[in-house]
Enzyme design. Structure first.
Site, PDB file in Angstrom:
ATOM      1  N   GLY A   1      47.050  35.612  48.456  1.00 35.30           N
ATOM      2  CA  GLY A   1      48.453  35.817  48.114  1.00 35.30           C
ATOM      3  C   GLY A   1      49.074  34.757  47.229  1.00 35.30           C
TER       4      GLY A   1
ATOM      5  N   ARG B   1      41.970  47.301  46.523  1.00 36.47           N
ATOM      6  CA  ARG B   1      41.603  48.680  46.844  1.00 36.47           C
ATOM      7  C   ARG B   1      41.791  49.534  45.596  1.00 36.47           C
ATOM      8  NH1 ARG B   1      39.704  50.874  51.341  1.00 36.47           N
ATOM      9  NH2 ARG B   1      40.908  52.708  50.791  1.00 36.47           N
TER      10      ARG B   1
ATOM     11  N   HIS C   1      45.251  41.392  36.605  1.00 31.45           N
ATOM     12  CA  HIS C   1      43.789  41.441  36.590  1.00 31.45           C
ATOM     13  C   HIS C   1      43.249  40.148  35.979  1.00 31.45           C
ATOM     14  CE1 HIS C   1      39.799  43.182  36.521  1.00 31.45           C
ATOM     15  NE2 HIS C   1      39.669  42.710  35.292  1.00 31.45           N
TER      16      HIS C   1
ATOM     17  N   GLU D   1      42.903  55.568  35.923  1.00 32.79           N
ATOM     18  CA  GLU D   1      41.646  54.898  35.579  1.00 32.79           C
ATOM     19  C   GLU D   1      41.779  53.398  35.875  1.00 32.79           C
ATOM     20  OE1 GLU D   1      38.693  54.114  31.785  1.00 32.79           O
ATOM     21  OE2 GLU D   1      40.358  55.503  31.537  1.00 32.79           O
TER      22      GLU D   1
ATOM     23  N   ASP E   1      41.989  49.571  36.029  1.00 28.55           N
ATOM     24  CA  ASP E   1      42.116  48.456  35.078  1.00 28.55           C
ATOM     25  C   ASP E   1      42.230  48.918  33.627  1.00 28.55           C
ATOM     26  OD1 ASP E   1      41.949  46.661  37.213  1.00 28.55           O
ATOM     27  OD2 ASP E   1      39.783  46.478  37.058  1.00 28.55           O
TER      28      ASP E   1
HETATM   29  C1  GAR Z   1      43.719  37.168  41.534  1.00 28.38           C
HETATM   30  O1  GAR Z   1      42.905  36.398  40.682  1.00 28.38           O
HETATM   31  C2  GAR Z   1      43.915  38.558  40.962  1.00 28.38           C
HETATM   32  O2  GAR Z   1      43.987  38.585  39.570  1.00 28.38           O
HETATM   33  C3  GAR Z   1      42.660  39.250  41.445  1.00 28.38           C
HETATM   34  O3  GAR Z   1      42.434  38.766  42.738  1.00 28.38           O
HETATM   35  C4  GAR Z   1      42.978  37.451  42.856  1.00 28.38           C
HETATM   36  C5  GAR Z   1      43.944  37.457  44.018  1.00 28.38           C
HETATM   37  O4  GAR Z   1      44.374  36.139  44.295  1.00 28.38           O
HETATM   38  N1  GAR Z   1      42.837  40.674  41.429  1.00 28.38           N
HETATM   39  C6  GAR Z   1      41.857  41.531  41.237  1.00 28.38           C
HETATM   40  O5  GAR Z   1      40.705  41.185  41.059  1.00 28.38           O
HETATM   41  C7  GAR Z   1      42.275  42.975  41.258  1.00 28.38           C
HETATM   42  N2  GAR Z   1      41.138  43.839  41.124  1.00 28.38           N
HETATM   43  P1  GAR Z   1      45.712  35.905  45.121  1.00 28.38           P
HETATM   44  O6  GAR Z   1      45.581  36.709  46.409  1.00 28.38           O
HETATM   45  O7  GAR Z   1      45.714  34.424  45.403  1.00 28.38           O
HETATM   46  O8  GAR Z   1      46.861  36.360  44.285  1.00 28.38           O
END
Ligand code: GAR
Length: 186
Positions: A12, A89, A107, A141, A143
């Site tokens: 988070g 998800r 992303h 779709e 990303d």
């Molecule tokens: C972040 O780097 C986000 O960009 C990535 O997960 C991490 C979450 O970190 N998201 C994805 O890969 C989405 N497919 P956080 O919980 O510390 O924000």
């Protein structure tokens, strides 16, 4: 005031960056919702005085039934914008269409390069010299939705996936609140 619901699955840190940014009263965070009860971000949200909720996807027989229940939980807060902040998800097309033009995601890559998972290791393996993050509108779709903002960082010779991820994450924490501010400003 723009009503916002944030979805998380873990740490988070992006959620925290969003909660701690300044919007001149134009944003109200109605709820932080996790699909995992042990997501560390839930404590952070609670400490910021934001209501939290958990909907465990494992309690549902399939993706569609989880997404339907998730949308019900979200819609109880009547959000203008729903933010995916490390929500790990894949969402059904029905869910995504329900939030058309008001569902955004961060992303950890310069889309359309490296959609999906393990983006930092894949960027290193590909030998790219620039990597970064993308905030985009979510479409069915994965990303692939319209890009709102990106930030690029150099890839250094001695980078590991970990060091590169940290450099990218600092930019996520910068551009994601910036985008939310733009949305709040119309
Ligand atoms: C972040 O780097 C986000 O960009 C990535 O997960 C991490 C979450 O970190 N998201 C994805 O890969 C989405 N497919 P956080 O919980 O510390 O924000």
């Amino acid at each position: 005031v723009m009503r916002v619901v944030i979805l998380i699955s873990g740490r988070g840190s992006n959620m925290q960056a969003l909660l701690e940014a300044e919007y001149n009263g134009a944003v109200e965070f109605c709820c932080v919702l996790s699909n995992k009860a042990d997501a560390a971000g839930l404590q952070v949200a609670a400490a910021h005085g934001v209501p939290t909720d958990v909907l465990d996807h494992r309690a549902f027989p399939d993706r569609a039934s989880f997404d339907t229940a998730l949308a019900e939980r979200i819609d109880a807060h009547r959000p203008d914008v729903v933010v995916l902040a490390g929500f790990m998800r894949v969402l059904t097309a029905d869910f995504v269409r329900h939030y058309e033009h008001r569902l955004i995601n961060v992303h950890p890559a310069l889309l359309p390069a490296f959609p999906g998972l393990d983006t930092h290791a894949r960027a290193l393996a590909a030998g790219v010299r620039l990597h970064g993050c993308t905030v985009h509108f979510v479409t069915p779709e994965v990303d692939a939705g319209p890009i709102i903002a990106q930030a690029a960082v150099p890839v250094l010779a001695d980078d590991t996936p970990h060091s590169l991820a940290a450099r990218v994450l600092r930019q996520e924490h910068r551009v994601f609140p910036m985008v939310l501010r733009w949305l709040a400003q119309g």
